[in-house]
Write a protein that holds these residues in place. Sequence first.
Motif, PDB file in Angstrom:
ATOM      1  N   ASN A   1      34.006  26.462  32.350  1.00  0.00           N
ATOM      2  CA  ASN A   1      34.791  26.686  33.573  1.00  0.00           C
ATOM      3  C   ASN A   1      36.266  26.866  33.256  1.00  0.00           C
ATOM      4  O   ASN A   1      36.943  27.692  33.875  1.00  0.00           O
ATOM      5  N   ARG A   2      36.759  26.090  32.290  1.00  0.00           N
ATOM      6  CA  ARG A   2      38.171  26.216  31.913  1.00  0.00           C
ATOM      7  C   ARG A   2      38.453  27.596  31.334  1.00  0.00           C
ATOM      8  O   ARG A   2      39.469  28.219  31.650  1.00  0.00           O
ATOM      9  N   LEU A   3      37.545  28.066  30.479  1.00  0.00           N
ATOM     10  CA  LEU A   3      37.739  29.383  29.873  1.00  0.00           C
ATOM     11  C   LEU A   3      37.661  30.484  30.914  1.00  0.00           C
ATOM     12  O   LEU A   3      38.519  31.374  30.965  1.00  0.00           O
ATOM     13  N   HIS A   4      36.668  30.434  31.767  1.00  0.00           N
ATOM     14  CA  HIS A   4      36.465  31.513  32.730  1.00  0.00           C
ATOM     15  C   HIS A   4      37.444  31.450  33.901  1.00  0.00           C
ATOM     16  O   HIS A   4      37.526  32.398  34.683  1.00  0.00           O
ATOM     17  N   ALA A   5      38.203  30.358  33.989  1.00  0.00           N
ATOM     18  CA  ALA A   5      39.302  30.320  34.957  1.00  0.00           C
ATOM     19  C   ALA A   5      40.417  31.281  34.547  1.00  0.00           C
ATOM     20  O   ALA A   5      41.308  31.591  35.350  1.00  0.00           O
ATOM     21  N   LEU A   6      40.368  31.766  33.299  1.00  0.00           N
ATOM     22  CA  LEU A   6      41.363  32.735  32.821  1.00  0.00           C
ATOM     23  C   LEU A   6      41.097  34.147  33.344  1.00  0.00           C
ATOM     24  O   LEU A   6      41.885  35.051  33.068  1.00  0.00           O
ATOM     25  N   ALA A   7      40.000  34.333  34.076  1.00  0.00           N
ATOM     26  CA  ALA A   7      39.653  35.678  34.550  1.00  0.00           C
ATOM     27  C   ALA A   7      40.765  36.279  35.393  1.00  0.00           C
ATOM     28  O   ALA A   7      41.126  37.455  35.219  1.00  0.00           O
ATOM     29  N   TYR A   8      41.357  35.498  36.284  1.00  0.00           N
ATOM     30  CA  TYR A   8      42.409  36.039  37.147  1.00  0.00           C
ATOM     31  C   TYR A   8      43.693  36.345  36.371  1.00  0.00           C
ATOM     32  O   TYR A   8      44.282  37.419  36.569  1.00  0.00           O
ATOM     33  N   PRO A   9      44.160  35.458  35.491  1.00  0.00           N
ATOM     34  CA  PRO A   9      45.307  35.845  34.659  1.00  0.00           C
ATOM     35  C   PRO A   9      45.048  37.087  33.817  1.00  0.00           C
ATOM     36  O   PRO A   9      45.935  37.926  33.642  1.00  0.00           O
ATOM     37  N   LEU A  10      43.818  37.220  33.304  1.00  0.00           N
ATOM     38  CA  LEU A  10      43.485  38.414  32.527  1.00  0.00           C
ATOM     39  C   LEU A  10      43.513  39.665  33.403  1.00  0.00           C
ATOM     40  O   LEU A  10      43.964  40.726  32.969  1.00  0.00           O
TER      41      LEU A  10
END
Length: 285
Positions: free
Chosen positions: A151-160
């Motif tokens: 979840n922590r990693l995939h929370a980066l989807a919006y910044p990416l």
Amino acid sequence: MSKFPWNDRAGKLSAIKIAALLAAFIPLVFITTGYKVNILGPRPITEAIHQTGDWAIRFFLISLAITPLRHITRWNRLILIRRILGLTALAYAALHFSLYIADQNGNLLRVASEIWLRIYLLIGFTALLGLVALGVTSTDGMVRRMGRNWNRLHALAYPLAALGVLHFFMQSKADVTQATLMAGFLIVLLLYRFAHARGFALSSPWTLLAIAVLAALATALAEYAWFALATRIPPTRVLLANLSFAYSIRPMWWVLAAALLPALWVGIKPAADRQARKLNPVTPK
């Protein structure tokens, strides 16, 4: 669980997954055909680079839209295509980068030098690496192994996604219509996420209406800010162009129209359901 991407978790053929897979290949077919029949312009590789990059950010934003659309429509089967769309975005981003390498005659040292020296390439490459990380960890097995870290990693989807949009702006130069449109859609998604986190129901037409209006205004301001900070074109003229429909419809209006569709759906569907129940009453057994 089925090993085939066109089947659902029960192993049955899924119409929605088949549709998503077909949609994933349509842009590639058009780009490839355009290259073969020589309609991509005087620099076909460059045009193909741009088009694959455009579709990468489009598919990525569509994949991010799946969760809020599932909340809005209450159609849980939408979740079946989120992974397909995300991996499609990664595939187009990888093709985008591969074509850039080909355009540089395969000279990897030159490619690395260009990425290091040109900030917009560094931003795009960072977004690509992030997409690779999301793609590699998108399997059910990785979800189980990573636990909360997933979840922590995939929370980066919006910044990416924001990095991808910024890369789009910087390589678009003066004509940032498409980049502004993508920025507007990202703003809509961020407002959905904010509203849901703050307890606002995405099933409320008033919430969705407010999001549509705010996103449209923010899109116009984002376009104004870009021209004010990054170009010599008078930004006020661009801002005022949103009030004129003589030449083109500005991105803010497309964002408004797209964001109003879910609000209309939520507003109309209950009445349609009531009418359907009147026409087809359930007879008790």
